[in-house]
Design a protein around this motif. Sequence first.
Motif, PDB file in Angstrom:
ATOM      1  N   ARG A 127       4.784   4.303   1.358  1.00 31.10           N
ATOM      2  CA  ARG A 127       5.990   5.060  -0.068  1.00 31.10           C
ATOM      3  C   ARG A 127       7.264   5.860   0.401  1.00 31.10           C
ATOM      4  NH1 ARG A 127       3.884   5.790  -5.980  1.00 31.10           N
ATOM      5  NH2 ARG A 127       5.715   6.324  -5.583  1.00 31.10           N
ATOM      6  N   SER A 130      10.597   3.543   0.857  1.00 30.33           N
ATOM      7  CA  SER A 130      10.870   3.161   0.355  1.00 30.33           C
ATOM      8  C   SER A 130      11.711   3.676  -0.735  1.00 30.33           C
ATOM      9  CB  SER A 130       9.184   2.087  -0.336  1.00 30.33           C
ATOM     10  OG  SER A 130       8.471   1.182  -0.075  1.00 30.33           O
ATOM     11  N   HIS A 158       7.114   1.985 -12.400  1.00 28.49           N
ATOM     12  CA  HIS A 158       6.858   1.121 -11.900  1.00 28.49           C
ATOM     13  C   HIS A 158       5.895   0.301 -12.998  1.00 28.49           C
ATOM     14  CE1 HIS A 158       7.898   2.816  -8.041  1.00 28.49           C
ATOM     15  NE2 HIS A 158       7.663   1.896  -7.552  1.00 28.49           N
ATOM     16  N   ALA A 162       3.154   0.474  -7.176  1.00 27.62           N
ATOM     17  CA  ALA A 162       3.731   0.622  -4.568  1.00 27.62           C
ATOM     18  C   ALA A 162       2.029   0.582  -4.781  1.00 27.62           C
ATOM     19  CB  ALA A 162       4.454   1.367  -5.037  1.00 27.62           C
ATOM     20  N   CYS A 165       0.535  -2.365  -3.637  1.00 25.68           N
ATOM     21  CA  CYS A 165       1.261  -3.248  -2.370  1.00 25.68           C
ATOM     22  C   CYS A 165       1.654  -2.391  -1.076  1.00 25.68           C
ATOM     23  CB  CYS A 165       2.352  -3.965  -3.031  1.00 25.68           C
ATOM     24  SG  CYS A 165       3.155  -4.469  -4.312  1.00 25.68           S
ATOM     25  N   LYS A 166      -0.179  -1.739  -1.104  1.00 23.16           N
ATOM     26  CA  LYS A 166       0.170  -1.103   0.273  1.00 23.16           C
ATOM     27  C   LYS A 166       0.100  -2.372   1.672  1.00 23.16           C
ATOM     28  CE  LYS A 166      -1.418   3.465  -0.957  1.00 23.16           C
ATOM     29  NZ  LYS A 166      -2.402   4.103  -1.501  1.00 23.16           N
ATOM     30  N   MET A 172       5.421  -3.590  -0.684  1.00 23.37           N
ATOM     31  CA  MET A 172       5.625  -1.775  -1.106  1.00 23.37           C
ATOM     32  C   MET A 172       7.435  -1.835  -1.362  1.00 23.37           C
ATOM     33  SD  MET A 172       4.373   2.365  -0.271  1.00 23.37           S
ATOM     34  CE  MET A 172       2.897   1.238  -0.198  1.00 23.37           C
ATOM     35  N   ASN A 173       7.984  -1.802  -0.582  1.00 23.43           N
ATOM     36  CA  ASN A 173       9.221  -2.236  -0.457  1.00 23.43           C
ATOM     37  C   ASN A 173       9.916  -3.090  -1.731  1.00 23.43           C
ATOM     38  OD1 ASN A 173       9.866   0.017   0.874  1.00 23.43           O
ATOM     39  ND2 ASN A 173      11.020  -1.062   2.837  1.00 23.43           N
ATOM     40  N   THR A 175       8.661  -3.309  -4.916  1.00 23.88           N
ATOM     41  CA  THR A 175       8.809  -2.671  -5.814  1.00 23.88           C
ATOM     42  C   THR A 175       9.237  -1.464  -6.741  1.00 23.88           C
ATOM     43  OG1 THR A 175       6.727  -1.278  -4.926  1.00 23.88           O
ATOM     44  CG2 THR A 175       5.583  -3.290  -5.224  1.00 23.88           C
ATOM     45  N   PHE A 176      10.251  -0.956  -5.160  1.00 22.76           N
ATOM     46  CA  PHE A 176      11.329   0.216  -5.941  1.00 22.76           C
ATOM     47  C   PHE A 176      12.255  -0.596  -6.443  1.00 22.76           C
ATOM     48  CE2 PHE A 176       7.603   2.140  -3.431  1.00 22.76           C
ATOM     49  CZ  PHE A 176       8.175   3.566  -4.258  1.00 22.76           C
TER      50      PHE A 176
END
Length: 340
Positions: A127, A130, A158, A162, A165-166, A172-173, A175-176
């Motif tokens: 993260r 991100s 969120h 995040a 979603c590793k 992961m991106n 989710t931002f």
Amino acid sequence: MSKFTLAAVAGASAAVGAATTAAFFGTRKQPEPTQTVTTTATTVGGPSKTTPPLPAPVPVGRVDPKALAAAAPVDPSGLFQYGFPGPVSDLRAVSSLTSSYNRTTRNPNWVAEHITPASVLMREGDRRHSVFEEDMTIPDKFRAKLKDYFRSGYDRGHQVPAADCKWSQEAMNATFALSNMCPQVGEGFNRDYWAHFEDFCRRLTTFYPSVRIVTGPLYLPKKEADGKWKVSYEVIGSPPNVAVPTHFYKIIYAEDGKAGGNVSLGAFVLPNDKISNDKPLKDFEVPVEAVERASGLEFASLLPPARRRQLCKEVSCSIIVKEYADRQKAFAKPGLPSPK
């Protein structure tokens, strides 16, 4: 399942309506009305005749607009020549989540994710790489903006974490995006109890091969001093733009992995407020129908009752307290603000 009262749901703070009761939702199913069609025989100077049956009703959506226009002096549907007013639920389907966006509140209606034992063990995403960003697929006038959260006093919370979603940096991106965010109380909630709740969901993958989760905001009424029930929530931004939910829900589908197999359902509603870490998670368990009534959504209409199980009767629904600040230090770069 524990007896449901919104007093328990909102019990973390009197400010979010601790006096609310389950009667508000009226989740008891009403019996289906029965309809009886009777054909009567009438004698008209001769053999018995039967009155002709009524014509079958025309299914909704199949009315011939030309026939309707010919029978009526107006055409309300003519509005569509200028465009469809809506409402529009902007659907977003990316690798890590699927969501529906609410243009009125500038928050998602719901966000769905899927986690598995393999996905939570992978460590391809970091993260620190991100960044929070506006969802450019949403029209500008309906979009949640980064500036709305600036000095608002709320975290960019969120809905799909995040940490779920590793398994890839791209996942992961995704989710931002702010379409996956809602304003959440930070200390005592987003950085504490809510984070522990998210960890509980990930731990379910040690018992189930497939876990699906739907998360979203609620705007629940509370009883005011005048005895009337009212919905009241803050709106952040300048000008005001993003609604602050009073509560959040999670619907959990823990699947046994078999085709047509059993699904253990769990539904939880938490107030958007500070919650003590010693508060039992089961205090926030509610019937799925309660969340459906409060949100106007349906979550399991295609799941037969025979396949349904109660999650908290199969596993211990409880949180494990982990200090959020310590976890932040593990990945924060020197000089950079906290990612939440």
